[in-house]
Design an enzyme around this catalytic site. Structure first.
Site, PDB file in Angstrom:
ATOM      1  N   SER A   1       2.935 -13.359   9.366  1.00 47.92           N
ATOM      2  CA  SER A   1       3.693 -14.318  10.192  1.00 47.92           C
ATOM      3  C   SER A   1       3.362 -15.771   9.866  1.00 47.92           C
ATOM      4  O   SER A   1       3.752 -16.680  10.601  1.00 47.92           O
ATOM      5  CB  SER A   1       3.411 -14.045  11.676  1.00 47.92           C
ATOM      6  OG  SER A   1       2.053 -14.317  11.974  1.00 47.92           O
TER       7      SER A   1
ATOM      8  N   VAL B   1       2.395  -9.699  17.995  1.00 49.99           N
ATOM      9  CA  VAL B   1       3.267  -8.645  18.529  1.00 49.99           C
ATOM     10  C   VAL B   1       2.481  -7.341  18.659  1.00 49.99           C
ATOM     11  O   VAL B   1       2.731  -6.531  19.547  1.00 49.99           O
ATOM     12  CB  VAL B   1       4.549  -8.474  17.668  1.00 49.99           C
ATOM     13  CG1 VAL B   1       4.240  -7.974  16.280  1.00 49.99           C
ATOM     14  CG2 VAL B   1       5.525  -7.512  18.339  1.00 49.99           C
TER      15      VAL B   1
ATOM     16  N   ASP C   1      -1.136  -6.120   3.301  1.00 45.43           N
ATOM     17  CA  ASP C   1      -1.365  -7.403   3.982  1.00 45.43           C
ATOM     18  C   ASP C   1      -2.413  -7.218   5.068  1.00 45.43           C
ATOM     19  O   ASP C   1      -2.863  -8.196   5.663  1.00 45.43           O
ATOM     20  CB  ASP C   1      -0.048  -7.906   4.597  1.00 45.43           C
ATOM     21  CG  ASP C   1      -0.206  -9.277   5.255  1.00 45.43           C
ATOM     22  OD1 ASP C   1      -0.875 -10.147   4.648  1.00 45.43           O
ATOM     23  OD2 ASP C   1       0.305  -9.480   6.367  1.00 45.43           O
TER      24      ASP C   1
ATOM     25  N   ILE D   1      10.573  -5.265  12.893  1.00 44.71           N
ATOM     26  CA  ILE D   1      10.201  -5.739  11.555  1.00 44.71           C
ATOM     27  C   ILE D   1      10.712  -4.771  10.480  1.00 44.71           C
ATOM     28  O   ILE D   1      11.250  -5.201   9.456  1.00 44.71           O
ATOM     29  CB  ILE D   1       8.669  -5.936  11.466  1.00 44.71           C
ATOM     30  CG1 ILE D   1       8.247  -7.061  12.424  1.00 44.71           C
ATOM     31  CG2 ILE D   1       8.243  -6.264  10.036  1.00 44.71           C
ATOM     32  CD1 ILE D   1       6.750  -7.227  12.597  1.00 44.71           C
TER      33      ILE D   1
ATOM     34  N   HIS E   1      -3.741 -10.877   5.576  1.00 41.01           N
ATOM     35  CA  HIS E   1      -3.007 -10.777   6.850  1.00 41.01           C
ATOM     36  C   HIS E   1      -2.224 -12.063   7.158  1.00 41.01           C
ATOM     37  O   HIS E   1      -2.505 -12.750   8.141  1.00 41.01           O
ATOM     38  CB  HIS E   1      -3.971 -10.443   8.009  1.00 41.01           C
ATOM     39  CG  HIS E   1      -3.268  -9.836   9.190  1.00 41.01           C
ATOM     40  ND1 HIS E   1      -3.879  -8.950  10.037  1.00 41.01           N
ATOM     41  CD2 HIS E   1      -1.999  -9.991   9.675  1.00 41.01           C
ATOM     42  CE1 HIS E   1      -3.031  -8.587  10.987  1.00 41.01           C
ATOM     43  NE2 HIS E   1      -1.878  -9.213  10.786  1.00 41.01           N
ATOM     44  N   ILE E   2      -1.247 -12.342   6.301  1.00 39.05           N
ATOM     45  CA  ILE E   2      -0.478 -13.591   6.440  1.00 39.05           C
ATOM     46  C   ILE E   2       1.000 -13.330   6.738  1.00 39.05           C
ATOM     47  O   ILE E   2       1.854 -14.177   6.481  1.00 39.05           O
ATOM     48  CB  ILE E   2      -0.610 -14.481   5.179  1.00 39.05           C
ATOM     49  CG1 ILE E   2      -0.275 -13.688   3.900  1.00 39.05           C
ATOM     50  CG2 ILE E   2      -2.003 -15.085   5.095  1.00 39.05           C
ATOM     51  CD1 ILE E   2      -0.169 -14.547   2.643  1.00 39.05           C
TER      52      ILE E   2
HETATM   53  P1  NDP Z   1       8.333  -2.498  17.098  1.00 44.39           P
HETATM   54  O1  NDP Z   1       7.735  -1.973  18.342  1.00 44.39           O
HETATM   55  O2  NDP Z   1       9.712  -3.068  17.123  1.00 44.39           O
HETATM   56  O3  NDP Z   1       8.308  -1.374  15.965  1.00 44.39           O
HETATM   57  C1  NDP Z   1       7.278  -0.471  15.848  1.00 44.39           C
HETATM   58  C2  NDP Z   1       7.835   0.758  15.219  1.00 44.39           C
HETATM   59  O4  NDP Z   1       6.748   1.682  15.020  1.00 44.39           O
HETATM   60  C3  NDP Z   1       8.889   1.467  16.069  1.00 44.39           C
HETATM   61  O5  NDP Z   1      10.065   1.572  15.338  1.00 44.39           O
HETATM   62  C4  NDP Z   1       8.282   2.838  16.295  1.00 44.39           C
HETATM   63  O6  NDP Z   1       9.240   3.859  16.164  1.00 44.39           O
HETATM   64  C5  NDP Z   1       7.307   2.946  15.140  1.00 44.39           C
HETATM   65  N1  NDP Z   1       6.353   4.011  15.378  1.00 44.39           N
HETATM   66  C6  NDP Z   1       5.580   4.233  16.459  1.00 44.39           C
HETATM   67  N2  NDP Z   1       4.919   5.389  16.313  1.00 44.39           N
HETATM   68  C7  NDP Z   1       5.280   5.875  15.104  1.00 44.39           C
HETATM   69  C8  NDP Z   1       4.948   7.040  14.386  1.00 44.39           C
HETATM   70  N3  NDP Z   1       4.094   7.931  14.895  1.00 44.39           N
HETATM   71  N4  NDP Z   1       5.497   7.236  13.171  1.00 44.39           N
HETATM   72  C9  NDP Z   1       6.359   6.321  12.667  1.00 44.39           C
HETATM   73  N5  NDP Z   1       6.731   5.223  13.317  1.00 44.39           N
HETATM   74  C10 NDP Z   1       6.197   5.008  14.520  1.00 44.39           C
HETATM   75  O7  NDP Z   1       7.295  -3.572  16.560  1.00 44.39           O
HETATM   76  P2  NDP Z   1       7.495  -4.707  15.439  1.00 44.39           P
HETATM   77  O8  NDP Z   1       8.444  -4.221  14.417  1.00 44.39           O
HETATM   78  O9  NDP Z   1       7.754  -6.001  16.099  1.00 44.39           O
HETATM   79  O10 NDP Z   1       6.010  -4.748  14.826  1.00 44.39           O
HETATM   80  C11 NDP Z   1       5.477  -3.612  14.182  1.00 44.39           C
HETATM   81  C12 NDP Z   1       4.026  -3.803  13.829  1.00 44.39           C
HETATM   82  O11 NDP Z   1       3.905  -4.718  12.769  1.00 44.39           O
HETATM   83  C13 NDP Z   1       3.160  -4.419  14.937  1.00 44.39           C
HETATM   84  O12 NDP Z   1       2.741  -3.435  15.859  1.00 44.39           O
HETATM   85  C14 NDP Z   1       2.010  -5.002  14.160  1.00 44.39           C
HETATM   86  O13 NDP Z   1       0.982  -4.046  14.058  1.00 44.39           O
HETATM   87  C15 NDP Z   1       2.597  -5.248  12.766  1.00 44.39           C
HETATM   88  N6  NDP Z   1       2.682  -6.681  12.453  1.00 44.39           N
HETATM   89  C16 NDP Z   1       2.026  -7.156  11.350  1.00 44.39           C
HETATM   90  C17 NDP Z   1       2.110  -8.480  10.983  1.00 44.39           C
HETATM   91  C18 NDP Z   1       1.401  -9.002   9.790  1.00 44.39           C
HETATM   92  O14 NDP Z   1       1.043 -10.174   9.786  1.00 44.39           O
HETATM   93  N7  NDP Z   1       1.187  -8.221   8.771  1.00 44.39           N
HETATM   94  C19 NDP Z   1       2.897  -9.438  11.795  1.00 44.39           C
HETATM   95  C20 NDP Z   1       3.567  -8.826  12.916  1.00 44.39           C
HETATM   96  C21 NDP Z   1       3.444  -7.501  13.221  1.00 44.39           C
HETATM   97  P3  NDP Z   1       9.732   4.665  17.450  1.00 44.39           P
HETATM   98  O15 NDP Z   1      10.489   3.672  18.264  1.00 44.39           O
HETATM   99  O16 NDP Z   1      10.554   5.764  16.896  1.00 44.39           O
HETATM  100  O17 NDP Z   1       8.509   5.139  18.140  1.00 44.39           O
END
Ligand code: NDP
Length: 328
Positions: free
Chosen positions: A296, A84, A269, A165, A293-294
């Protein structure tokens, strides 16, 4: 345009779950070449493998920049990432060339939120330390002051980035008896009402939370956001959790905050780099839990991600809708 009967060329940068490969082969429109290994494709092999490709299926560990796009040449129509997060893609360069991008939102939300809760509890209740003490003979008796940690009941949780998430994490944490749920981001979220979420400035979230969970995307704005000044505002009893991307955190500053007792503990993670070298200073700390980094990594989630990435790829190759296309 592709001439009749000629298959389009697809390059896949890693061994992926069968679900996606089956979909590609059943479609009968592309010829797949793959880096058939669990380890990352070396840069030189990526640059070679992508030559002339119409489609690329890649992972978050592949840096797709102008050099890769140049190596691919003008055929490249679609990049489908098995993630994602898309911070590994040079979006400006991709957009400039009119290439479409597919990604895998939603299907990994539950698995990643579950893992985040597991990491939070493991860090706050010191599970890895406890397991280690059982094995090394450190468990001498039930001791009132031994291996105490922090509980969620009655606590304030701060979620940085209440997206897909972040929201799923909040929904899972509330039943533990969380008293206040704070969140920060660029905009207030109507769906926050479901978890009684309070939209607050980042500084308020940092100074008032007992648990801080980072679940935002990595952007130029969030890069290095959790730094010395951030950690200095946290309560000394607070626990920091990051399951977004490693680069959101300044790891040297985190190490100082953890080793000086400025904050209680951290669970990560994601790190910079990945893998984290085994001699990294963060790994010397008992109050830092690091996972590889697990987020998902459940069998079913990875299977569904693979299928979705294949469907996105096919949509891009055939010029039809993709189930999950990134708006560039
Ligand atoms: P979304 O796009 O739904 O959520 C991302 C969020 O980040 C939004 O709510 C957005 O808020 C927020 N954001 C962006 N800029 C800022 C900021 N400056 N300050 C605070 N918040 C901010 O994505 P997902 O929830 O689907 O995924 C989020 C992230 O999780 C992915 O980009 C990825 O990096 C990470 N991830 C990690 C995994 C792992 O294995 N550890 C697995 C999957 C994902 P707003 O809308 O207000 O801008």
């Amino acid at each position: 345009m592709q001439s009749a009967g000629k298959l389009m060329k697809v390059f896949i940068t890693r061994r992926i779950p069968q679900e996606g490969l089956k979909i590609l082969s059943a479609a009968g429109v592309c010829e797949v070449s793959q880096w058939d290994s669990d380890e990352p494709v070396p840069r030189a092999d990526l640059l070679k493998g992508i030559q002339g490709a119409h489609g690329l299926l890649c992972l978050l560990s592949d840096k797709i920049d102008a050099e890769v796009l140049e190596a691919a040449g003008p055929n490249l129509k679609v990049i489908s990432t098995l993630s994602v997060g898309f911070d590994h893609l040079a979006i400006d360069e991709i957009k400039k060339r009119g290439i479409r991008v597919g990604y895998t939102p939603d299907v990994l939300t539950d698995a990643t939120a579950e893992l985040t809760v597991a990491l939070l509890l493991a860090t706050a209740r010191r599970l890895p330390e406890g397991v280690e003490e059982v094995k090394n003979g450190g468990w001498s008796s039930w001791k009132p002051l031994w291996l105490c940690g922090y509980g969620l009941s009655g606590s304030t949780v701060g979620v940085i980035g209440l997206g897909r998430i972040g929201m799923a994490i909040a929904q899972r944490l509330m039943p533990f008896g969380v008293k206040r749920l704070l969140y920060s981001g660029r905009t207030a979220k109507p769906h926050a009402a479901e978890v009684n979420g309070e939209f607050v400035p980042l500084d308020t979230l940092v100074s008032e939370s007992d648990f801080i969970v980072v679940s935002c995307s990595l952007t130029p704005e969030t890069q290095g956001m959790c730094d010395k000044s951030f950690f200095s505002k946290m309560k000394p009893t607070a626990v920091f959790i990051n399951t977004s991307r490693g680069a959101v955190v300044n790891q040297e500053h985190l190490y100082e905050a953890l080793s000086s007792g400025q904050i209680a503990a951290a669970g990560l993670d994601v790190t910079t780099p990945e893998p984290l070298p085994t001699n990294h200073q963060l790994l010397t700390l008992k109050n830092c839990v690091v996972l590889p980094h697990i987020g998902s990594a459940t069998y079913s989630t990875r299977g569904v991600m693979s299928a979705l990435a294949a469907q996105n790829l096919l949509g891009g190759l055939q010029g039809t809708d993709m189930p999950s296309e990134l708006t560039l």
